[in-house]
Design an enzyme around this catalytic site. Structure first.
Site, short mmCIF file in Angstrom:
data_model
loop_
_atom_site.label_atom_id
_atom_site.label_comp_id
_atom_site.label_asym_id
_atom_site.label_seq_id
_atom_site.Cartn_x
_atom_site.Cartn_y
_atom_site.Cartn_z
N SER A 161 31.99 34.41 36.15
CA SER A 161 32.90 33.86 37.15
C SER A 161 32.10 32.53 37.63
O SER A 161 31.85 31.86 36.85
CB SER A 161 33.07 35.02 38.03
OG SER A 161 34.07 34.59 38.95
N ASP A 318 43.78 37.31 34.19
CA ASP A 318 43.12 36.54 34.98
C ASP A 318 43.34 35.11 34.97
O ASP A 318 43.89 34.59 34.20
CB ASP A 318 41.75 36.49 34.07
CG ASP A 318 40.66 35.83 34.85
OD1 ASP A 318 40.74 35.62 36.09
OD2 ASP A 318 39.37 35.79 34.21
N HIS A 348 40.06 40.07 35.48
CA HIS A 348 38.80 39.43 35.99
C HIS A 348 37.78 40.31 36.84
O HIS A 348 38.16 41.06 37.58
CB HIS A 348 39.27 38.40 36.91
CG HIS A 348 38.08 37.48 37.52
ND1 HIS A 348 37.59 36.24 36.72
CD2 HIS A 348 37.22 37.41 38.57
CE1 HIS A 348 36.75 35.86 37.30
NE2 HIS A 348 36.51 36.45 38.28
#
Length: 378
Positions: A161, A318, A348
């Site tokens: 991320s 996501d 995600h």
């Protein structure tokens, strides 16, 4: 707070966090991170005796995971890992990342260096980038690698991320450093956030209200990272900051054309959102929106050609899916060997959710695939 598409933040930010924020007692991200760390339960999921030490690399705190040394063992491989959390949350010391790095160290018989970069709102861009870069460059020094018995030819840089964002940005910077003796062999990016140019890619449109990371929350993270004004959120949402009349954005438009970078299976029936008239003052107020240290997907081809062999993991559910897919395509076009590992049924953040009560099969599945690639390529 940020836009009309979603107004209820309670599923992501606890109401008490926002009450404290609005009463100016503290920043809501500080409160949320405090709650995360307070309720975190450090459960070991590794059976091997991994040595864990907290040290400082060039002023940056890191946590080092070392498997036990064996007699006459050759030098170990290594992974520099940068945790996610929107540049604002989590820690190398929380169970989610502590256990991920511990499992990596055990599974790969590798030295794992987890970087504890400073967080928003204590610092904002570019300080997180500088922390990650300084710690990585310190570790890559031959004498430091020798201290940890690491093979200088078998080092990967990785992150998930926002950590994937920092890993990609650091890898780009290292590739341009002519004085660097040791360079990463690989980079491995887990559902990375790579651009703030277009918040209407197909994955942003498809997953705009998808937990754990709805579109407005991702825009919030960007604004916090750049120490910007929440009043700009709606303009970012509709791409006013990169409209056709915003001259600062013209140079970068060709580098992020998802109609040519995405396969048809991802484009589906979604249409580009390109404003004819926008607001150039947004870029003037937040120039970092077009700074490649913050948005690695906008790097020039000459930089991309210098990147090492790359692994990118993406999830269908996501908003950041297309960031990773487009970066994979741009790297591939630049001649870099890329593995795009896409999961149709995952979301995600799933890879760190492998401990009860959030022990999702998606987390184990993605983690195993990621570690398998590292094992075969590092």
């Amino acid at each position: 707070m940020i836009c009309s598409e979603v107004t209820n933040l309670s599923f992501f930010f606890p109401p008490k966090c926002h009450l404290i924020h609005y009463l100016r007692l503290s920043h809501h991200l500080i409160v949320l991170n405090y709650l995360i760390c307070t309720f975190d339960k450090l459960k070991s999921v590794s059976s091997e005796p991994i040595n864990i030490t907290d040290v400082v690399f060039d002023g940056v705190e890191v946590r080092v995971f070392e498997p036990p040394a064996k007699q006459d063992e050759p030098l170990k491989r290594s992974v520099v890992y940068i945790h996610g959390g929107g540049w604002a949350l989590a820690s190398a010391r929380t169970s989610l990342y502590n256990n991920l790095c511990r499992i990596m160290a055990e599974s790969l018989n590798a030295v794992v260096v987890s970087i504890e970069y400073r967080l928003v709102p204590e610092v904002c861009f570019p300080e997180q980038f500088h922390d990650a870069l300084r710690a990585t460059k310190h570790f890559l020094q031959p004498d430091v690698l020798a201290e940890y018995s690491v093979d200088p030819n078998r080092i990967a840089i990785s992150g998930d991320s926002a950590g994937g964002n920092l890993a990609a940005a650091v890898c780009q910077q290292l590739s341009k450093d002519e004085l660097l003796i040791v360079r990463p062999k690989l980079q491995a990016l887990i559902y990375p956030v790579l651009q703030a140019f277009d918040f209407n890619t197909p994955s942003y449109q498809q997953n705009m209200n998808m937990p754990v990371l709805p579109r407005y929350v991702m825009i919030n993270y960007w604004i916090d990272y750049f120490n910007g004004n929440y009043d700009l959120a709606h303009s970012l949402l509709i791409n006013n900051h990169t409209a056709l009349d915003v001259h600062q954005a013209l140079t970068f438009r060709g580098r992020l054309n998802w109609t040519s970078l995405l396969p048809s299976s991802f484009k589906k029936n979604y249409k580009p959102v390109v404003q004819t008239t926008g607001n150039a003052e947004i870029i003037q107020e937040i120039p970092a929106l077009l700074d490649v240290r913050a948005v690695p997907l906008l790097a020039e081809n000459e930089t991309l050609q210098l990147q090492p062999k790359t692994y990118i993991l993406t999830c269908e559910n996501d908003v950041l899916r297309d960031d990773g897919v487009m970066y994979a395509k741009r790297l591939e076009n630049a001649g870099v060997e890329v593995t795009l590992d896409h999961f149709d049924d995952c979301f995600h953040g799933c890879m760190i959710f492998t401990i009860w009560p959030t022990d999702f099969s998606a987390g184990v599945q993605t983690r195993n695939s990621y570690i398998k690639w590292l094992d075969e390529n590092l």
